[in-house]
Design an enzyme around this catalytic site. Structure first.
Site, PDB file in Angstrom:
ATOM      1  N   PRO A   2      -3.180  -9.851  10.528  1.00  0.00           N
ATOM      2  CA  PRO A   2      -4.028 -11.045  10.566  1.00  0.00           C
ATOM      3  C   PRO A   2      -5.298 -10.826   9.744  1.00  0.00           C
ATOM      4  O   PRO A   2      -5.909  -9.762   9.811  1.00  0.00           O
ATOM      5  CB  PRO A   2      -4.344 -11.228  12.043  1.00  0.00           C
ATOM      6  CG  PRO A   2      -4.040  -9.932  12.696  1.00  0.00           C
ATOM      7  CD  PRO A   2      -3.065  -9.202  11.831  1.00  0.00           C
ATOM      8  N   GLU A   3      -5.658 -11.824   8.953  1.00  0.00           N
ATOM      9  CA  GLU A   3      -6.895 -11.765   8.173  1.00  0.00           C
ATOM     10  C   GLU A   3      -7.842 -12.854   8.679  1.00  0.00           C
ATOM     11  O   GLU A   3      -7.553 -13.483   9.690  1.00  0.00           O
ATOM     12  CB  GLU A   3      -6.565 -11.915   6.676  1.00  0.00           C
ATOM     13  CG  GLU A   3      -5.671 -10.775   6.186  1.00  0.00           C
ATOM     14  CD  GLU A   3      -5.281 -10.884   4.708  1.00  0.00           C
ATOM     15  OE1 GLU A   3      -6.037 -11.474   3.923  1.00  0.00           O
ATOM     16  OE2 GLU A   3      -4.198 -10.375   4.350  1.00  0.00           O
ATOM     17  N   LYS A  57     -12.513  -9.122  10.292  1.00  0.00           N
ATOM     18  CA  LYS A  57     -11.194  -9.235  10.922  1.00  0.00           C
ATOM     19  C   LYS A  57     -11.217  -8.742  12.370  1.00  0.00           C
ATOM     20  O   LYS A  57     -10.176  -8.534  12.972  1.00  0.00           O
ATOM     21  CB  LYS A  57     -10.165  -8.435  10.104  1.00  0.00           C
ATOM     22  CG  LYS A  57      -9.893  -9.044   8.729  1.00  0.00           C
ATOM     23  CD  LYS A  57      -8.747  -8.367   8.010  1.00  0.00           C
ATOM     24  CE  LYS A  57      -9.237  -7.315   7.042  1.00  0.00           C
ATOM     25  NZ  LYS A  57      -8.174  -6.712   6.232  1.00  0.00           N
ATOM     26  N   ARG A 139       3.066   3.818  13.453  1.00  0.00           N
ATOM     27  CA  ARG A 139       1.695   4.255  13.206  1.00  0.00           C
ATOM     28  C   ARG A 139       0.745   3.360  13.973  1.00  0.00           C
ATOM     29  O   ARG A 139       0.571   2.182  13.632  1.00  0.00           O
ATOM     30  CB  ARG A 139       1.387   4.210  11.715  1.00  0.00           C
ATOM     31  CG  ARG A 139       2.228   5.202  10.944  1.00  0.00           C
ATOM     32  CD  ARG A 139       2.000   5.052   9.463  1.00  0.00           C
ATOM     33  NE  ARG A 139       0.680   5.572   9.071  1.00  0.00           N
ATOM     34  CZ  ARG A 139       0.238   5.543   7.813  1.00  0.00           C
ATOM     35  NH1 ARG A 139       0.969   5.023   6.872  1.00  0.00           N
ATOM     36  NH2 ARG A 139      -0.935   6.048   7.526  1.00  0.00           N
ATOM     37  N   ARG A 180     -20.759  -2.975  -9.706  1.00  0.00           N
ATOM     38  CA  ARG A 180     -19.682  -1.980  -9.861  1.00  0.00           C
ATOM     39  C   ARG A 180     -18.743  -2.487 -10.946  1.00  0.00           C
ATOM     40  O   ARG A 180     -18.807  -3.652 -11.306  1.00  0.00           O
ATOM     41  CB  ARG A 180     -18.920  -1.828  -8.542  1.00  0.00           C
ATOM     42  CG  ARG A 180     -18.373  -3.151  -8.035  1.00  0.00           C
ATOM     43  CD  ARG A 180     -17.887  -3.101  -6.615  1.00  0.00           C
ATOM     44  NE  ARG A 180     -18.791  -2.436  -5.686  1.00  0.00           N
ATOM     45  CZ  ARG A 180     -19.908  -2.984  -5.205  1.00  0.00           C
ATOM     46  NH1 ARG A 180     -20.278  -4.187  -5.593  1.00  0.00           N
ATOM     47  NH2 ARG A 180     -20.664  -2.316  -4.372  1.00  0.00           N
ATOM     48  N   ARG A 284       2.041  -0.616   0.139  1.00  0.00           N
ATOM     49  CA  ARG A 284       1.884  -2.078   0.114  1.00  0.00           C
ATOM     50  C   ARG A 284       2.259  -2.582  -1.269  1.00  0.00           C
ATOM     51  O   ARG A 284       2.596  -1.786  -2.153  1.00  0.00           O
ATOM     52  CB  ARG A 284       0.438  -2.470   0.465  1.00  0.00           C
ATOM     53  CG  ARG A 284      -0.555  -2.007  -0.542  1.00  0.00           C
ATOM     54  CD  ARG A 284      -1.987  -2.002  -0.004  1.00  0.00           C
ATOM     55  NE  ARG A 284      -2.757  -1.056  -0.773  1.00  0.00           N
ATOM     56  CZ  ARG A 284      -3.247  -1.296  -1.978  1.00  0.00           C
ATOM     57  NH1 ARG A 284      -3.081  -2.479  -2.541  1.00  0.00           N
ATOM     58  NH2 ARG A 284      -3.901  -0.373  -2.654  1.00  0.00           N
TER      59      ARG A 284
END
Ligand code: ZN
Length: 309
Positions: A2-3, A57, A139, A180, A284
Site C-alpha cells: 500500500p502506498e 505510508k 520476509r 542532487r 522489483r
C-alpha cells in the site's frame, strides 16, 4: 505494497469506524512485528480511540489511555496524552477490519510463514469490532510501534514533504531535484525526500509526466519540473479519490485497476497504444512506455531481452 492513496483510504476508514471506541484487547501474534517495548501494548487496553492519521505510508491510531493507565503514567514521569499505535504495512502486510472480531486467544504465528497471510496483531473494541494486522510471505517486515509521539519512530521523524500538502510547491520540488543529480525514479520513492510514494505510483507519475525513470534530476528545466509537479498531484489525488470510501478489502484491487503502466508489462499503453515495457531488478521491476516516456528508446533490461528472444 500500500502506498499513499491506499494508506489514506485505510486511515479515513479507521478514523470513521474506530474513533470513540474503547480498546478491550491488543494481542500480539508476531513477536518480530512489534519494534518497541515501552509502553507495553497492554497500555492500550481501556483506552479510547481519538482518531487515525497518516504519516507518509505509516498509519497512526491515537488512543487516549483509560483512567487507571493515566494515573500510572503521571506518577512515573511519562508524558500525558494520547498513545500512538503506528504501523507500516511494508510489502505484504494488510489491515483487516472486522465487525465481529474473534475473541479466541491469539496464538503466536510461525515466523517462517508463507504465501498465506498470517495474523501479526489484533486489536479488539468494546462493541465486538476489531482490527487484524496480517502479513504474508517469508520476509517479515511489518513494523508496529507503540509510542507517545509518532516522531519517536525514526522513519517518521525523517519523512520528507507530504506531496498532497501545502508545502509541496513547484519551488520545493525544483529545490529538491536540484540538490542532487540522481535518477527520478529513485528520488520519487525516497521517503526522506517525498513521503508516501512507492514503486507503483512512481511508475504512474513518470508516465503521466512523460519522463524516463532514469532521467537525472538536474536535467529538468522549469517546465519539466512543473509537469512533474502536476503529475505527482494529479496521480495521487485521483488515486485517493478512487480509493477513499472503499472498504479495506477492496483497496488492493482498486489500486491494480487504476494503474496505466505499473504491473502491465506487455499490455497496451492506454495513451499511445505502444507496448508497456519493463526493467527488472533483483527484487522489483519498473514499467514504462517507450513512446510516451523515452522518445521510443527501449531501456536496457537483460531479463526482458531474454524473454523476447
Ligand atoms: Zn504510451
Amino acid at each position: 505494497m500500500p502506498e499513499l492513496p491506499e494508506v489514506e483510504a485505510l486511515v479515513r476508514f479507521l478514523d470513521e469506524r474506530a474513533t470513540g471506541h474503547v480498546v478491550v484487547a491488543a494481542d500480539l501474534a508476531s513477536i518480530v512485528a512489534l519494534k518497541t517495548f515501552s509502553p507495553p501494548l497492554s497500555a492500550l487496553v481501556g483506552g479510547t480511540v481519538t482518531g487515525a492519521a497518516r504519516h507518509g505510508k505509516w498509519l497512526d491510531l491515537a488512543v487516549r489511555p483509560g483512567a487507571s493507565a493515566g494515573s500510572t503514567s503521571s506518577t512515573s514521569g511519562v508524558p500525558d496524552g494520547d498513545l500512538h499505535l503506528v504501523f507500516h504495512l511494508a510489502r505484504a502486510g494488510w489491515l483487516r477490519w472486522s465487525e465481529d472480531a474473534p475473541t479466541t486467544p491469539v496464538r503466536p504465528t510461525s515466523s517462517r510463514g508463507g504465501v498465506r497471510a498470517v495474523l501479526a496483531l489484533r486489536v479488539r473494541f468494546e462493541d465486538g469490532s476489531g482490527i487484524d494486522l496480517t502479513e504474508a510471505g517469508t520476509r517479515k517486515r511489518l513494523a508496529v510501534h507503540l509510542v507517545h509521539d509518532p516522531d519517536e519512530v525514526p522513519a517518521i521523524a525523517t519523512l520528507g514533504v507530504e506531496p498532497l500538502g501545502p508545502d509541496f510547491t513547484r519551488e520545493r520540488l525544483a529545490e529538491l531535484l536540484g540538490a542532487r543529480n540522481q535518477q527520478l525514479k529513485g528520488v520519487l520513492r525516497d521517503q526522506r525526500l517525498i513521503a508516501g510514494i512507492g514503486n507503483a505510483y512512481s511508475d504512474e507519475i513518470l508516465h503521466a509526466a512523460r519522463t524516463s525513470p532514469f532521467r537525472l534530476t538536474r536535467s529538468l528545466d522549469a517546465e519539466d519540473v512543473a509537469h512533474l509537479h502536476d503529475a505527482v498531484r494529479d496521480v495521487l489525488t485521483e488515486a485517493v479519490a478512487t480509493s477513499s470510501g472503499r472498504p479495506a478489502a477492496e483497496l488492493k484491487d482498486a489500486k491494480r485497476r487504476g494503474m496505466r503502466v505499473h504491473g502491465r508489462t506487455g499490455e497496451a499503453c492506454p495513451v499511445c497504444g505502444d507496448v508497456v515495457r519493463e526493467v527488472s531488478f533483483a527484487d522489483r521491476s519498473l514499467q514504462y512506455c517507450a513512446t510516451c516516456q523515452t522518445g521510443g528508446q527501449v531501456l536496457a533490461d537483460r531479463r526482458m531481452s531474454k524473454l523476447l528472444k
